[in-house]
Design a protein around this motif. Structure first.
Motif, PDB file in Angstrom:
ATOM      1  N   GLY A  53       0.880  -1.098  -0.085  1.00 33.75           N
ATOM      2  CA  GLY A  53       0.017  -0.011   0.278  1.00 33.75           C
ATOM      3  C   GLY A  53       0.798   1.413  -0.034  1.00 33.75           C
ATOM      4  O   GLY A  53       1.780   1.307   0.657  1.00 33.75           O
ATOM      5  N   TYR A  55      -0.160   5.617   0.215  1.00 34.38           N
ATOM      6  CA  TYR A  55      -1.017   6.467   0.544  1.00 34.38           C
ATOM      7  C   TYR A  55      -0.595   7.810   0.744  1.00 34.38           C
ATOM      8  O   TYR A  55       0.436   8.100   1.326  1.00 34.38           O
ATOM      9  CB  TYR A  55      -1.700   5.830   1.755  1.00 34.38           C
ATOM     10  CG  TYR A  55      -2.224   4.664   1.948  1.00 34.38           C
ATOM     11  CD1 TYR A  55      -3.303   4.294   1.346  1.00 34.38           C
ATOM     12  CD2 TYR A  55      -1.615   3.641   2.277  1.00 34.38           C
ATOM     13  CE1 TYR A  55      -3.825   3.105   1.236  1.00 34.38           C
ATOM     14  CE2 TYR A  55      -1.746   2.534   2.540  1.00 34.38           C
ATOM     15  CZ  TYR A  55      -3.011   2.033   1.781  1.00 34.38           C
ATOM     16  OH  TYR A  55      -3.403   0.501   1.878  1.00 34.38           O
ATOM     17  N   CYS A 130      -6.232  -7.635  10.688  1.00 37.06           N
ATOM     18  CA  CYS A 130      -5.950  -6.004  10.108  1.00 37.06           C
ATOM     19  C   CYS A 130      -5.015  -5.437  11.202  1.00 37.06           C
ATOM     20  O   CYS A 130      -4.738  -5.880  12.113  1.00 37.06           O
ATOM     21  CB  CYS A 130      -7.528  -5.592  10.342  1.00 37.06           C
ATOM     22  SG  CYS A 130      -8.732  -6.476   9.227  1.00 37.06           S
ATOM     23  N   ASP A 132      -3.750  -1.141  11.887  1.00 33.87           N
ATOM     24  CA  ASP A 132      -4.020   0.159  11.961  1.00 33.87           C
ATOM     25  C   ASP A 132      -2.788   0.811  11.680  1.00 33.87           C
ATOM     26  O   ASP A 132      -1.584   0.287  12.142  1.00 33.87           O
ATOM     27  CB  ASP A 132      -4.560   0.909  13.318  1.00 33.87           C
ATOM     28  CG  ASP A 132      -5.963   0.545  13.685  1.00 33.87           C
ATOM     29  OD1 ASP A 132      -6.607  -0.277  12.854  1.00 33.87           O
ATOM     30  OD2 ASP A 132      -6.184   0.385  14.743  1.00 33.87           O
ATOM     31  N   LEU A 145      -5.253   5.153   8.923  1.00 26.83           N
ATOM     32  CA  LEU A 145      -6.023   4.022   8.329  1.00 26.83           C
ATOM     33  C   LEU A 145      -6.470   2.772   9.440  1.00 26.83           C
ATOM     34  O   LEU A 145      -5.249   2.538   9.836  1.00 26.83           O
ATOM     35  CB  LEU A 145      -5.427   3.618   7.166  1.00 26.83           C
ATOM     36  CG  LEU A 145      -4.937   4.664   6.018  1.00 26.83           C
ATOM     37  CD1 LEU A 145      -3.910   4.103   4.862  1.00 26.83           C
ATOM     38  CD2 LEU A 145      -6.071   5.099   5.463  1.00 26.83           C
ATOM     39  N   ASP A 146      -7.495   2.780   9.685  1.00 24.21           N
ATOM     40  CA  ASP A 146      -7.802   1.803  10.661  1.00 24.21           C
ATOM     41  C   ASP A 146      -8.459   0.434  10.109  1.00 24.21           C
ATOM     42  O   ASP A 146      -8.988   0.631   8.667  1.00 24.21           O
ATOM     43  CB  ASP A 146      -9.083   2.204  11.573  1.00 24.21           C
ATOM     44  CG  ASP A 146      -8.550   3.292  12.482  1.00 24.21           C
ATOM     45  OD1 ASP A 146      -7.104   3.287  12.593  1.00 24.21           O
ATOM     46  OD2 ASP A 146      -9.196   4.230  12.861  1.00 24.21           O
ATOM     47  N   ASN A 147      -8.247  -0.739  10.352  1.00 23.45           N
ATOM     48  CA  ASN A 147      -8.626  -1.941  10.011  1.00 23.45           C
ATOM     49  C   ASN A 147      -8.138  -2.034   8.568  1.00 23.45           C
ATOM     50  O   ASN A 147      -9.157  -2.518   7.460  1.00 23.45           O
ATOM     51  CB  ASN A 147     -10.089  -2.160  10.180  1.00 23.45           C
ATOM     52  CG  ASN A 147     -10.341  -2.431  11.493  1.00 23.45           C
ATOM     53  OD1 ASN A 147      -9.839  -2.944  12.178  1.00 23.45           O
ATOM     54  ND2 ASN A 147     -11.298  -1.345  11.977  1.00 23.45           N
ATOM     55  N   VAL A 148      -7.224  -2.223   7.970  1.00 26.32           N
ATOM     56  CA  VAL A 148      -6.484  -2.211   6.720  1.00 26.32           C
ATOM     57  C   VAL A 148      -5.705  -3.458   6.598  1.00 26.32           C
ATOM     58  O   VAL A 148      -5.120  -4.145   7.569  1.00 26.32           O
ATOM     59  CB  VAL A 148      -5.947  -0.733   6.031  1.00 26.32           C
ATOM     60  CG1 VAL A 148      -6.895   0.318   5.983  1.00 26.32           C
ATOM     61  CG2 VAL A 148      -4.684  -0.461   6.917  1.00 26.32           C
ATOM     62  N   HIS A 149      -5.425  -3.817   5.409  1.00 30.82           N
ATOM     63  CA  HIS A 149      -4.312  -4.777   5.044  1.00 30.82           C
ATOM     64  C   HIS A 149      -4.760  -6.116   6.010  1.00 30.82           C
ATOM     65  O   HIS A 149      -3.732  -6.598   6.507  1.00 30.82           O
ATOM     66  CB  HIS A 149      -3.059  -4.447   5.275  1.00 30.82           C
ATOM     67  CG  HIS A 149      -2.705  -3.285   4.208  1.00 30.82           C
ATOM     68  ND1 HIS A 149      -2.692  -3.442   2.938  1.00 30.82           N
ATOM     69  CD2 HIS A 149      -2.490  -2.052   4.368  1.00 30.82           C
ATOM     70  CE1 HIS A 149      -2.446  -2.444   2.224  1.00 30.82           C
ATOM     71  NE2 HIS A 149      -2.361  -1.336   3.127  1.00 30.82           N
ATOM     72  N   CYS A 150      -5.940  -6.458   6.015  1.00 31.59           N
ATOM     73  CA  CYS A 150      -6.267  -7.635   6.604  1.00 31.59           C
ATOM     74  C   CYS A 150      -5.828  -9.022   5.801  1.00 31.59           C
ATOM     75  O   CYS A 150      -5.974  -9.042   4.742  1.00 31.59           O
ATOM     76  CB  CYS A 150      -7.891  -7.757   6.632  1.00 31.59           C
ATOM     77  SG  CYS A 150      -8.490  -6.251   7.565  1.00 31.59           S
TER      78      CYS A 150
END
Length: 151
Positions: A53, A55, A130, A132, A145-150
């Motif tokens: 990712g 961003y 996931c 943060d 970013l919260d709860n990403v790349h799970c």
């Protein structure tokens, strides 16, 4: 045998020396490039990490100030994050911060300070979970970013 004047002999020597130096410079630059490739190939987090990712960190008016990158290693089961400066904050000492944790808040790993290139790398073991992640450049512009790349 052909006789040369003193001036001609000097020019011949200069050409030979220039040819010799050119060859040495080429050999040295080839060695430096070849020697640098493996280190660059490893990436900022390590050789087993792949970037998952990228961003942009932006002010409220949309002006970009930094970049938050997230990497993952399936063999290590870890995520890694870095924050780079962008524009006026790139390659210059400025406040840069990065924080990574599992989405439940555990395993938190922060790094911040006045850095020239980037804050981090920071790591968290989060296989099957996931994460943060947060990046800040400069000290008042943050992307969270919260709860990403799970995974």
């Amino acid at each position: 045998m052909i006789e040369m004047s003193a001036t001609e002999r000097i020019f011949v020597r200069i050409r030979k020396l220039a040819t010799l130096l050119s060859g040495a410079a080429l050999a040295a630059s080839t060695t430096l490039v070849a020697g640098a490739a493996p280190a660059a190939a490893a990436g900022p987090c390590g050789s087993s990490y792949t970037r998952v990712g990228v961003y942009p960190i932006k002010r409220g008016d949309g002006t970009r100030t930094g970049t938050l990158e997230v990497h993952y290693s399936s063999s290590a089961g870890k995520n890694c994050a870095l924050t780079y400066g962008y524009g006026a904050y790139a390659n210059t000492p400025s406040w840069k911060s990065v924080v990574i944790s599992r989405a439940d808040g555990s395993g938190r790993d922060p790094d911040s300070g006045t850095y020239t290139y980037y804050a981090g790398p920071v790591y968290v073991s989060a296989a099957g979970q996931c994460i943060d992640v947060q990046g800040t450049v400069p000290d008042w512009v943050t992307l969270k970013l919260d709860n990403v790349h799970c995974g």
